[in-house]
Enzyme design. Sequence first.
Site, mmCIF file in Angstrom:
data_model
loop_
_atom_site.group_PDB
_atom_site.id
_atom_site.type_symbol
_atom_site.label_atom_id
_atom_site.label_comp_id
_atom_site.label_asym_id
_atom_site.label_seq_id
_atom_site.Cartn_x
_atom_site.Cartn_y
_atom_site.Cartn_z
ATOM 1 N N ASP A 163 -64.147 -56.154 4.086
ATOM 2 C CA ASP A 163 -64.330 -54.944 4.898
ATOM 3 C C ASP A 163 -63.697 -53.719 4.253
ATOM 4 O OD1 ASP A 163 -61.722 -55.672 5.251
ATOM 5 O OD2 ASP A 163 -61.694 -55.342 7.414
ATOM 6 N N GLU A 197 -34.583 -30.050 24.467
ATOM 7 C CA GLU A 197 -33.689 -30.656 23.485
ATOM 8 C C GLU A 197 -33.168 -29.650 22.466
ATOM 9 O OE1 GLU A 197 -35.315 -34.028 21.465
ATOM 10 O OE2 GLU A 197 -33.328 -34.919 21.234
ATOM 11 N N ASP A 198 -34.008 -28.752 22.019
ATOM 12 C CA ASP A 198 -33.635 -27.925 20.864
ATOM 13 C C ASP A 198 -33.347 -26.457 21.161
ATOM 14 O OD1 ASP A 198 -34.040 -30.199 19.403
ATOM 15 O OD2 ASP A 198 -36.037 -29.636 18.688
#
Length: 518
Positions: A258, A75-76
């Site tokens: 809790d 992609e880059d």
Amino acid sequence: MITASKIIGNLSSPTNADRRLIEKAYEYSQKAHEGHKRYSGEPYMTHVASVAYMLAQMGMGPRTIAAGLLHDTIEDTDVSSEDIRNEFGEEVLFLVEGVTKLSSVRYYGSDRHNESLRKLFVATSQDIRVLIVKLVDRLHNMQTLEYVPEEKQLRIARETLEIHVPVAHRLGMGRIRKELEDLAFPYVYPEEHKKVCDMLEQSTSKSKDFLEKERKNLQKKLADSGLTDFQTSYRVKGLYSLFHKLKRKEWNIDTVYDLLAMRIVVQSVEDCYRAMGIVHNLWRPMPQRMKDYINLPKPNGYQSIHTTVITGSGTILEIQIRTEKMHHEAEYGVASHIIYKEDSISGAAGGGSWFANLVPTLFRPFAWRSQQEHINKEDLDDTKDVHPSQKIPHWIQQIGSMYTHEKASGEEFVEDMRKDFFSNRIFVFTPNGDVVDLPVAATPIDFAYAIHSEVGNHIAAAKVNNKMVQLDTELHNGDIVQIDTKKNAHPTPKWLPIAKTSLAKRRIRSALSEKDQT
Ligand code: MN
């Protein structure tokens, strides 16, 4: 920066080939990202090395780790799919491409598509390892979100809460889920975040000292009763999940039992029940608060005994008792089942992959292939007749409830998934990347009405993947659809048979009848 040898240091017994693969992927990625910087100013490599490191810590195999190192190259950078195939082979390419494809699934701020987005996210990934790499990628991006330009932060944080968190939860990956939630929380709900922080701080500052004392007390009792191999720890509830509980409890933190939990991790299921007896003997259990998730696991597979007690100092405390295996599964979920399973490159290790077994026809052969033991190369592509293994963790079958609300068997799950993703629905994108979920054979007219009736009522032209098309063009998964509108364009009776959704048909009819009346 995390080095290749630090990553390899997390592998349990790497072969030389495993080492070489990770070193090569590391160097290759470093060269490809040369000169790229993160928003933080750090070299881009810090990001992919962190992702690979976390994958290695989770116990993922060498090819998944290599894919982690290479996940942003296609992609880059100038690296092509062809390059990855030549250098690292089909399987690593398959994983890298899967992660790359997932980045087209983006949240653009409209809640109505969230369910489709989650489905698309899971469907696009095709292999559970792709999903795991993507979740870890997102985790590191969230850990460094403070450096991202402000106008992008909110979108990314909301996307994380709407898509990544539910998927991580569904896959039983408790640790990643909690961290993603708590990282996104302050960006999406800044005021509430501050409020919850303040309340938690006030409420727990008093109890923390007690807690350490109680823990020692409990340890002694467990040991006195003959339990030798156990660990105790405590955890403070995650801020985001506390926020949700507080909303349900009208912001009364005293009713959240809790807030603090003590964990006891033992070796066997029998020891879990023994430990529970010891706890109830030491501290008074609160009635109706005992939950046996060992015999009745949560839908995402979570197993533990939970009980709430009032300690000697009067503090209300949740106790969670589980085996080491349950603990590991609660932290890593789906990932814990493929841990150790991706064979090392020599092919020496390996074992059954429940996931590939579960969906042999849906998932590409690699996931299946890499986890088959003692299998001839010639047999590899012919795996379609293999039945789902008996050893599939029973909760995996319930992931099916992500798609249907019925309990589905393994095979039904495959069927549902295929119907849902590949027969009935398609997912197309607006030019902005907003996803629109439509029935198969839908046309640009359906798309336009799904966006807004005013868009539908004024369609002048449609483009699919940047090309002008006729309005009756059938749309396909992943198409980017753009509608040009004109004020004087109006529906005609010809549109009716072209529209596939009842929404579009209804709107066209009413537009046509309005026109008749004027
Ligand atoms: Mn990335």
